[in-house]
Design an enzyme around this catalytic site. Structure first.
Site, PDB file in Angstrom:
ATOM      1  N   ASP A  51       0.846  -1.189   0.000  1.00 22.78           N
ATOM      2  CA  ASP A  51       0.000   0.000   0.000  1.00 22.78           C
ATOM      3  C   ASP A  51       0.884   1.242   0.000  1.00 22.78           C
ATOM      4  O   ASP A  51       1.808   1.360   0.816  1.00 22.78           O
ATOM      5  CB  ASP A  51      -0.905  -0.003   1.250  1.00 22.78           C
TER       6      ASP A  51
ATOM      7  N   ASP B  31      -2.854   9.346 -10.698  1.00 23.33           N
ATOM      8  CA  ASP B  31      -2.838   8.258 -11.688  1.00 23.33           C
ATOM      9  C   ASP B  31      -1.415   7.979 -12.171  1.00 23.33           C
ATOM     10  O   ASP B  31      -1.030   6.823 -12.372  1.00 23.33           O
ATOM     11  CB  ASP B  31      -3.721   8.620 -12.879  1.00 23.33           C
TER      12      ASP B  31
ATOM     13  N   GLU C  41      -5.015   2.367  -4.029  1.00 25.23           N
ATOM     14  CA  GLU C  41      -3.556   2.380  -4.006  1.00 25.23           C
ATOM     15  C   GLU C  41      -3.016   1.117  -3.352  1.00 25.23           C
ATOM     16  O   GLU C  41      -1.895   1.093  -2.864  1.00 25.23           O
ATOM     17  CB  GLU C  41      -3.034   3.617  -3.270  1.00 25.23           C
TER      18      GLU C  41
END
Length: 379
Positions: A257, A274, A300
């Site tokens: 993460d 992005d 994410e």
């Protein structure tokens, strides 16, 4: 102006080639079909027209337009070569095509109207054809192929170049006078059938390539995340089903993460967010093995499956990912966006246990977050 030798059967091959080209050109105009189909369609149409003129015109008429017929034929070879290079993602060079076509057409003109020499004409046609197909031989040879059929396409392109030269040599040995090959029925019929066979083989290859491209595209849409190109949840499930269930093998799960990703979105905007996700996706791909897979399972959040791996090796892969991301900030509009990642690691043997392994890796990820982020923990 027209020769009296041609029959319905002699018109069959050019008619088939031109018709196939027109049909393929119409089909290629549909959306999302690859460009190489239209290039090959133009090649078939021009090729059929060149053979038609060679078949129906008398010798005197062919002498008058010999350069035009040669240009049509060489141009068809150029479009055919262009289709092959487009399929294999090799850069083709139109200036080189034009130079070779001009050189070949001039040679045909000279040895038709200045000095009548059929041997020279045949050799020029064969050599120019081979040169057009292989106008970038080293790059063509070294370019890697994606699919097995691409390798076959590359091999058959070399075979076609060899056939072009070999055909010229054989016809030169068989035909000694100054007539036109088109008016020697046995040799011309064999040549037409050989050319038709070659074009049908290429046609089958190009259609197969287009079908495979469509299948891969549908698979990409079904199993891949459109932003990062990584597996989505459905793709991950399909991959897990293929993992070897041998109890002697150990597999690893990494739950990763990005740290403080929300603050990146808030500060730089979702467009940069992005870019960050695409950036980390490339780092994942660069640091895992070929048999490993990465899935984007959340905004994410990423899940990495490492089949058949020892514990030390799994932790090394996780550490390489963490270090490379830390050492490789995203460069955007002269800004350096520093990024870090937290990773949880767990292990399993039976693929049926992967849900428990994912939960354990998620617990390791939670511990890594609680202990200050930018680190690796195992539950």
């Amino acid at each position: 102006m027209l020769t009296s030798d041609f029959t319905f059967y002699s018109l069959l091959v050019p008619s088939i080639m031109s018709s196939l080209g027109i049909i393929m050109l119409c089909i290629s105009h549909y959306n999302d079909l690859p460009h190489y189909l239209s290039s090959y369609a133009y090649a078939l149409i021009l090729f059929g027209l060149a053979i038609l003129l060679n078949t129906i015109l008398s010798g005197s008429a062919l002498i008058e337009i010999s350069s035009l017929v040669a240009i049509l034929y060489f141009l068809s070879c150029a479009f055919h070569s262009k289709a092959i290079y487009e399929r294999l993602t090799v850069d083709y060079l139109w200036p080189t095509y034009i130079y070779l076509i001009s050189l070949g057409a001039f040679g045909i003109y000279y040895y038709t109207q200045v000095t009548a020499d059929q041997t020279a004409r045949l050799l020029i046609i064969g050599m120019t054809t081979a040169a057009i197909y292989l106008h970038r031989p080293i790059v063509f040879l070294r370019t890697p192929t994606r699919l097995r059929i691409d390798r076959y396409l590359k091999i058959f392109t070399f075979v076609t170049a060899v056939i072009a030269i070999g055909r010229a040599i054989v016809l030169t040995a068989l035909l000694n006078d100054e007539g036109f090959v088109a008016h020697y029925e046995p040799a011309w019929a064999f040549t037409q059938l050989l050319l038709l066979l070659i074009e049908l083989i290429f046609l089958g290859m190009f259609i197969s390539c287009a079908i495979l491209d469509l299948v891969l595209k549908l698979e990409q849409e079904r199993y891949r995340d459109p932003l990062t190109g990584l597996l989505n949840r459905r793709g991950l499930e399909a991959y897990i089903q293929k993992i070897n269930s041998d109890p002697d093998l150990q597999h690893a799960v990494l739950m990763a993460d990005l740290d403080h990703f929300k603050s990146v979105n808030d500060r730089y905007g979702h467009q940069v967010g992005d870019l960050v996700l695409q950036h980390i996706s490339q780092i994942f791909k660069a640091n895992i093995r070929k048999k490993d897979q990465v899935s984007r399972i959340g905004g994410e959040e990423f899940l990495i499956v490492l089949p058949n791996i020892q514990k030390d090796a799994a932790f090394k892969i996780a550490e390489r990912i963490r270090l490379q991301l830390e050492d490789t900030p995203l460069q955007h509009e002269q800004q350096h966006i520093d990024l870090t990642i937290s990773i949880g690691v767990s292990f399993f043997k039976d693929p049926a246990e992967i849900e428990e392994a994912i939960l354990a890796a998620d617990q390791g990820l939670y511990q890594a977050k609680q202990m200050g982020r930018n680190q690796i923990q195992s539950a």
